[in-house]
Design an enzyme around this catalytic site. Sequence first.
Site, mmCIF file in Angstrom:
data_model
loop_
_atom_site.group_PDB
_atom_site.id
_atom_site.type_symbol
_atom_site.label_atom_id
_atom_site.label_comp_id
_atom_site.label_asym_id
_atom_site.label_seq_id
_atom_site.Cartn_x
_atom_site.Cartn_y
_atom_site.Cartn_z
ATOM 1 N N LYS A 22 0.846 -1.209 0.000
ATOM 2 C CA LYS A 22 0.000 0.000 0.000
ATOM 3 C C LYS A 22 0.881 1.258 0.000
ATOM 4 O O LYS A 22 0.656 2.182 -0.773
ATOM 5 C CB LYS A 22 -0.887 0.009 1.243
ATOM 6 C CG LYS A 22 -1.580 1.328 1.530
ATOM 7 C CD LYS A 22 -2.459 1.298 2.747
ATOM 8 C CE LYS A 22 -1.754 1.579 4.021
ATOM 9 N NZ LYS A 22 -1.492 2.970 4.343
ATOM 10 N N ASN A 23 1.908 1.253 0.868
ATOM 11 C CA ASN A 23 2.675 2.480 1.063
ATOM 12 C C ASN A 23 3.723 2.734 -0.017
ATOM 13 O O ASN A 23 4.420 3.747 0.026
ATOM 14 C CB ASN A 23 3.296 2.499 2.462
ATOM 15 C CG ASN A 23 2.204 2.656 3.527
ATOM 16 O OD1 ASN A 23 1.058 2.989 3.209
ATOM 17 N ND2 ASN A 23 2.537 2.368 4.769
ATOM 18 N N ARG A 92 -4.785 10.529 4.181
ATOM 19 C CA ARG A 92 -3.688 11.466 4.392
ATOM 20 C C ARG A 92 -2.725 11.490 3.215
ATOM 21 O O ARG A 92 -2.074 12.483 2.940
ATOM 22 C CB ARG A 92 -2.927 11.090 5.657
ATOM 23 C CG ARG A 92 -3.654 11.393 6.932
ATOM 24 C CD ARG A 92 -2.711 11.199 8.056
ATOM 25 N NE ARG A 92 -1.379 11.621 7.655
ATOM 26 C CZ ARG A 92 -0.993 12.871 7.480
ATOM 27 N NH1 ARG A 92 -1.895 13.821 7.623
ATOM 28 N NH2 ARG A 92 0.234 13.162 7.116
ATOM 29 N N CYS A 116 -4.990 12.310 12.342
ATOM 30 C CA CYS A 116 -5.784 11.074 12.383
ATOM 31 C C CYS A 116 -5.653 10.525 13.803
ATOM 32 O O CYS A 116 -4.978 11.085 14.650
ATOM 33 C CB CYS A 116 -5.293 10.084 11.339
ATOM 34 S SG CYS A 116 -3.691 9.435 11.719
ATOM 35 N N ARG A 121 0.225 14.318 12.713
ATOM 36 C CA ARG A 121 0.711 14.124 11.340
ATOM 37 C C ARG A 121 1.079 15.456 10.654
ATOM 38 O O ARG A 121 0.492 15.845 9.651
ATOM 39 C CB ARG A 121 -0.300 13.356 10.498
ATOM 40 C CG ARG A 121 -0.898 12.119 11.121
ATOM 41 C CD ARG A 121 0.074 11.004 11.418
ATOM 42 N NE ARG A 121 0.553 10.329 10.239
ATOM 43 C CZ ARG A 121 -0.062 9.295 9.647
ATOM 44 N NH1 ARG A 121 -1.191 8.869 10.125
ATOM 45 N NH2 ARG A 121 0.458 8.720 8.582
ATOM 46 N N ASP A 303 4.251 0.138 11.962
ATOM 47 C CA ASP A 303 3.043 -0.510 11.411
ATOM 48 C C ASP A 303 2.921 -1.974 11.816
ATOM 49 O O ASP A 303 1.918 -2.612 11.506
ATOM 50 C CB ASP A 303 3.028 -0.391 9.880
ATOM 51 C CG ASP A 303 2.903 1.059 9.444
ATOM 52 O OD1 ASP A 303 3.179 1.345 8.261
ATOM 53 O OD2 ASP A 303 2.565 1.910 10.279
ATOM 54 N N ILE A 325 7.376 6.779 16.924
ATOM 55 C CA ILE A 325 7.010 7.479 15.688
ATOM 56 C C ILE A 325 5.754 8.319 15.876
ATOM 57 O O ILE A 325 5.734 9.501 15.542
ATOM 58 C CB ILE A 325 6.814 6.478 14.515
ATOM 59 C CG1 ILE A 325 8.109 5.712 14.263
ATOM 60 C CG2 ILE A 325 6.331 7.199 13.265
ATOM 61 C CD1 ILE A 325 9.242 6.545 13.670
ATOM 62 N N ARG A 395 -8.799 -0.445 4.334
ATOM 63 C CA ARG A 395 -7.921 0.603 3.784
ATOM 64 C C ARG A 395 -6.584 -0.015 3.369
ATOM 65 O O ARG A 395 -5.938 0.447 2.437
ATOM 66 C CB ARG A 395 -7.662 1.675 4.841
ATOM 67 C CG ARG A 395 -8.849 2.556 5.167
ATOM 68 C CD ARG A 395 -8.413 3.710 6.029
ATOM 69 N NE ARG A 395 -7.186 4.276 5.483
ATOM 70 C CZ ARG A 395 -6.282 4.911 6.228
ATOM 71 N NH1 ARG A 395 -6.460 5.052 7.523
ATOM 72 N NH2 ARG A 395 -5.201 5.417 5.683
#
Length: 416
Positions: A22-23, A92, A116, A121, A303, A325, A395
């Site tokens: 995804k990223n 985002r 979020c 962020r 993550d 983070i 998502r």
Amino acid sequence: MKNILVKGPQKLQGSVKVSGAKNAALPIIAASLLTEKVVKLNNVPNLSDTQAMLDILESLGAKIKRYENTLEIKCDYISESKVGYELAERLRASVLYCGSLLGRFNKSSVSLPGGCAIGSRPIDQHINGFKALGAVVKISEGNINLDGELVGTDYHFSVKTVTGSANVIFAAVLASGRTTLTNVALEPEITDLCNFLIAIGAKIEGVGTGRLIIDGVKSLRGGEYSIMQDRIEAGTFLVGALITDGKVSISDFDFESNEPLLNKLRECGSVLAKEGNSITVSRGDYMVPVDIVTGEHPGFPTDLQAQFMVLNIILAGHSTIEEKIFENRFMHAAELSRMGAKIKVVGNIAHIDGGEHLLGTTVSSSDLRASIALILAGLAAKGETRVTNLHHLYRGYEKPVEKFAKLGVILEQEDI
Ligand code: EPZ
């Protein structure tokens, strides 16, 4: 949206094909705007986040063809350089259109991404990078308005930022002259993005290091590229094998980019078997919980923090997880405590007394990675766990119910 009902205990056993990252897909979709030629992307995960990015691209005038996990994108006629709130607020990563619109058209106006659940962020590093390249930045009525001919420069990120690095790279690849970026994020997804940009004609040296030298080109060509495997999805299933005392194999596994995870899997006593580019993970005879500190790559990925918390809860012994983070990424701890976990959060450190038997109950997802962690906890628990708020899950995980079924686990879905 449906709830997911998890009847536990169940074991994850077998092999599963992990989707594209995804990223990496999100910035690469935004980057396709930098060229007017056709871009063909393979192994694109079909997620609500990738769809949201494509909806934005289409609203700008792009022509998009999709068949299964392949996209053909043509941005030859872009009628708009503005991304409104309705489309931008869905994710985002919409902020990535600041850099790609600015890079292509020397102007952009994108609705500010909100914060979020996991944190505020900020995007100061993105904005300072655009300014360094010569853009005039005006924030008004909730939009970031950028304007200006971009000229290569030296820019140092004072904070390592994944999407910030992507955004400033977008602005630099078509700028006139040379840009040297330092303290660039080292996440493998940034390497994937740079490899994509090079495949369509960008001149970038130092890929995979924190120092990129980008020589601006007049224009980019078309090309074809395959998105890297999603290392977070892969890690999720591997940790899931340990949580459920099962055994999971994943092919096309990138051992190098997953070193931070593999170190922790070894440290907790799991058995790792490597066969070519496949990995198989199962519990060893003596499993212990391990202390985790999240950090920018090659630190432990934030993550995977929630997933590893579930493993530390299952294994007898004390452990800590320090989240460095994001300022608010322990919301799943309260939900796990409702299942019987013994977790005490003090500031950004979670103290876990593991070895508890979890009991199924209704729990609520707070963010994408928490949602999958709660499902894994339900698989280890006795009884039925109802996981709600699952729009977060879709998502970032493509066909999760089907993938779990492939691993021998039945997840029922409940209409709400
Ligand atoms: C990316 O978010 C990922 N999202 C996140 O994945 C991931 O958790 C995160 O990187 C860290 O690896 C995408 O790639 C779409 P950051 P990003 O900018 O880029 C601070 C998931 O679950 N910061 O690297 O938004 C910030 O506050 C999601 O898939 C600034 O101070 O994260 C944070 O503390 C969640 N100023 C830290 O840097 C800035 O201008 C890292 O944030 C930008 C960031």
